[in-house]
Design a protein around this motif. Structure first.
Motif, PDB file in Angstrom:
ATOM      1  N   UNK A   1      43.450  42.496  48.062  1.00 35.44           N
ATOM      2  CA  UNK A   1      42.723  43.233  47.183  1.00 35.44           C
ATOM      3  C   UNK A   1      43.315  43.283  45.726  1.00 35.44           C
ATOM      4  N   UNK A   2      42.317  42.812  45.018  1.00 36.59           N
ATOM      5  CA  UNK A   2      42.673  42.666  43.489  1.00 36.59           C
ATOM      6  C   UNK A   2      42.313  43.934  42.963  1.00 36.59           C
ATOM      7  N   UNK A   3      43.375  44.592  42.119  1.00 38.40           N
ATOM      8  CA  UNK A   3      42.922  45.762  41.272  1.00 38.40           C
ATOM      9  C   UNK A   3      42.931  45.145  39.871  1.00 38.40           C
ATOM     10  N   UNK A   4      41.497  45.065  39.691  1.00 41.01           N
ATOM     11  CA  UNK A   4      41.132  44.198  38.396  1.00 41.01           C
ATOM     12  C   UNK A   4      39.729  44.515  37.852  1.00 41.01           C
ATOM     13  N   UNK A   5      39.536  44.118  36.544  1.00 39.36           N
ATOM     14  CA  UNK A   5      38.246  44.208  36.347  1.00 39.36           C
ATOM     15  C   UNK A   5      37.638  42.860  36.706  1.00 39.36           C
ATOM     16  N   UNK A   6      36.317  42.836  36.989  1.00 34.07           N
ATOM     17  CA  UNK A   6      35.826  41.837  37.551  1.00 34.07           C
ATOM     18  C   UNK A   6      35.825  40.608  36.684  1.00 34.07           C
ATOM     19  N   UNK A   7      35.462  41.014  35.159  1.00 31.89           N
ATOM     20  CA  UNK A   7      35.331  39.888  34.392  1.00 31.89           C
ATOM     21  C   UNK A   7      36.664  39.108  34.273  1.00 31.89           C
ATOM     22  N   UNK A   8      37.772  39.960  34.259  1.00 30.54           N
ATOM     23  CA  UNK A   8      39.206  39.330  34.209  1.00 30.54           C
ATOM     24  C   UNK A   8      39.364  38.244  35.189  1.00 30.54           C
TER      25      UNK A   8
ATOM     26  N   UNK B   1      20.965  43.720  38.731  1.00 33.27           N
ATOM     27  CA  UNK B   1      20.885  42.307  38.977  1.00 33.27           C
ATOM     28  C   UNK B   1      21.394  41.407  37.913  1.00 33.27           C
ATOM     29  N   UNK B   2      20.839  41.489  36.540  1.00 35.12           N
ATOM     30  CA  UNK B   2      20.915  40.541  35.598  1.00 35.12           C
ATOM     31  C   UNK B   2      22.892  40.650  35.306  1.00 35.12           C
ATOM     32  N   UNK B   3      23.311  41.815  35.416  1.00 27.72           N
ATOM     33  CA  UNK B   3      24.778  41.956  35.308  1.00 27.72           C
ATOM     34  C   UNK B   3      25.535  41.310  36.552  1.00 27.72           C
ATOM     35  N   UNK B   4      25.098  41.472  37.516  1.00 24.36           N
ATOM     36  CA  UNK B   4      25.562  40.587  38.596  1.00 24.36           C
ATOM     37  C   UNK B   4      25.728  39.293  38.851  1.00 24.36           C
ATOM     38  N   UNK B   5      24.560  38.991  38.328  1.00 25.26           N
ATOM     39  CA  UNK B   5      24.294  37.134  37.982  1.00 25.26           C
ATOM     40  C   UNK B   5      25.423  36.757  36.926  1.00 25.26           C
ATOM     41  N   UNK B   6      25.736  37.548  35.777  1.00 23.00           N
ATOM     42  CA  UNK B   6      26.461  37.236  34.779  1.00 23.00           C
ATOM     43  C   UNK B   6      27.898  37.356  35.532  1.00 23.00           C
ATOM     44  N   UNK B   7      28.155  38.305  36.368  1.00 28.76           N
ATOM     45  CA  UNK B   7      29.458  38.428  37.075  1.00 28.76           C
ATOM     46  C   UNK B   7      29.909  37.206  37.950  1.00 28.76           C
TER      47      UNK B   7
END
Ligand SMILES: C[S@@+](CC[C@H](N)C(=O)[O-])C[C@H]1O[C@@H](n2cnc3c(N)ncnc32)[C@H](O)[C@@H]1O
Length: 222
Positions: A132-139, A159-165
């Motif tokens: 488990x990673x307690x984190x922001x996805x972007x980081x 979906x467009x944000x998921x694609x970016x993640x």
């Protein structure tokens, strides 16, 4: 709903479990892990909102089967990253199902500490190969250095944000599998404004209007 105090609720959940396991069969060992996970989730649900209360009678078909069906779309994948895991769907379920595969690992990314604590406990009580990673996805995705075969997300973002993640992980060779609802066409149209993608759509085996969007390649439009 108080599932543990009501025989009717227990019966309803038991028949939902039977329906789910007919739809997405698992080994006895995986079933035992999933039982422990569901028991923990029901215990924690009283103090932390992990799933919508209205879905509690259908935990197995709505959440467990929904998660398990991803395995058939990436049967060789051993290293998974689940973004915005929340109460553990699909991440914890995948970890339970992959526990017997040597070397398999599921990474669960969640930014809320209480939910991350639940996820750690779920991984512990099920004896599943999860981190488990307690984190922001972007980081975390930007600096990901390990192997990743598959990146997943459910009920996280448009979906467009998921694609970016997912872009940094797909660029490292991962396949993205996103569980989406009935508005998938509109979300795909929006996504292609920002991204060059060739998505494959798989209709959900759990009924309703759900779709799984599979993406192997992502390029940002200039
Ligand atoms: C609606 S819940 C869905 C949880 C789970 N995937 C499911 O289908 O039941 C979305 C979760 O993603 C987490 N989340 C949202 N944005 C995030 C971000 N940028 N980084 C990490 N976690 C995030 C939220 O804290 C929440 O637990």
């Amino acid at each position: 709903m108080k599932p543990t105090s009501s025989a009717a609720a227990r019966n309803e959940l038991a028949s939902d479990k039977a329906a789910a396991l007919a739809l997405t069969p698992v080994s006895r060992e995986t079933e035992r892990r999933l039982d422990r996970y569901i028991a923990l989730l029901l215990e924690w649900q009283a103090k932390t909102n992990l799933v919508a209360p209205s879905t509690l009678p259908h935990l197995w078909t709505r959440h467990i089967s929904d998660s398990l069906q991803l395995l058939d779309l990436a049967p060789e994948a051993s290293f998974w990253v689940d973004l915005g895991s929340g109460g553990g769907f699909p991440g914890v379920v995948l970890a339970c199902a992959l526990a017997e595969r040597p070397g398999a690992k599921v990474h669960l990314v969640e930014r809320i500490a209480k939910k991350a604590a639940f996820l750690r406990e779920a991984i512990r009580v099920t004896g599943s190969p999860g981190t488990v990673h307690l984190s922001e996805i972007g980081d975390i995705v930007e600096k990901w250095s390990g192997r990743v075969d598959c990146v997943t997300a459910r009920a996280l973002a448009p979906l467009h944000q998921l694609v970016g993640f997912a872009e940094p992980l797909v660029k490292k060779g991962a396949k993205a599998l996103f569980l989406k609802g009935q508005d998938v066409d509109a979300e795909l149209t929006e996504s292609t404004k920002y991204w060059k993608i060739e998505p494959k759509l798989h209709s959900s085996r759990t009924g309703g209007q759900g779709w799984i969007v599979a993406i192997d390649c992502i390029e940002r439009r200039s």
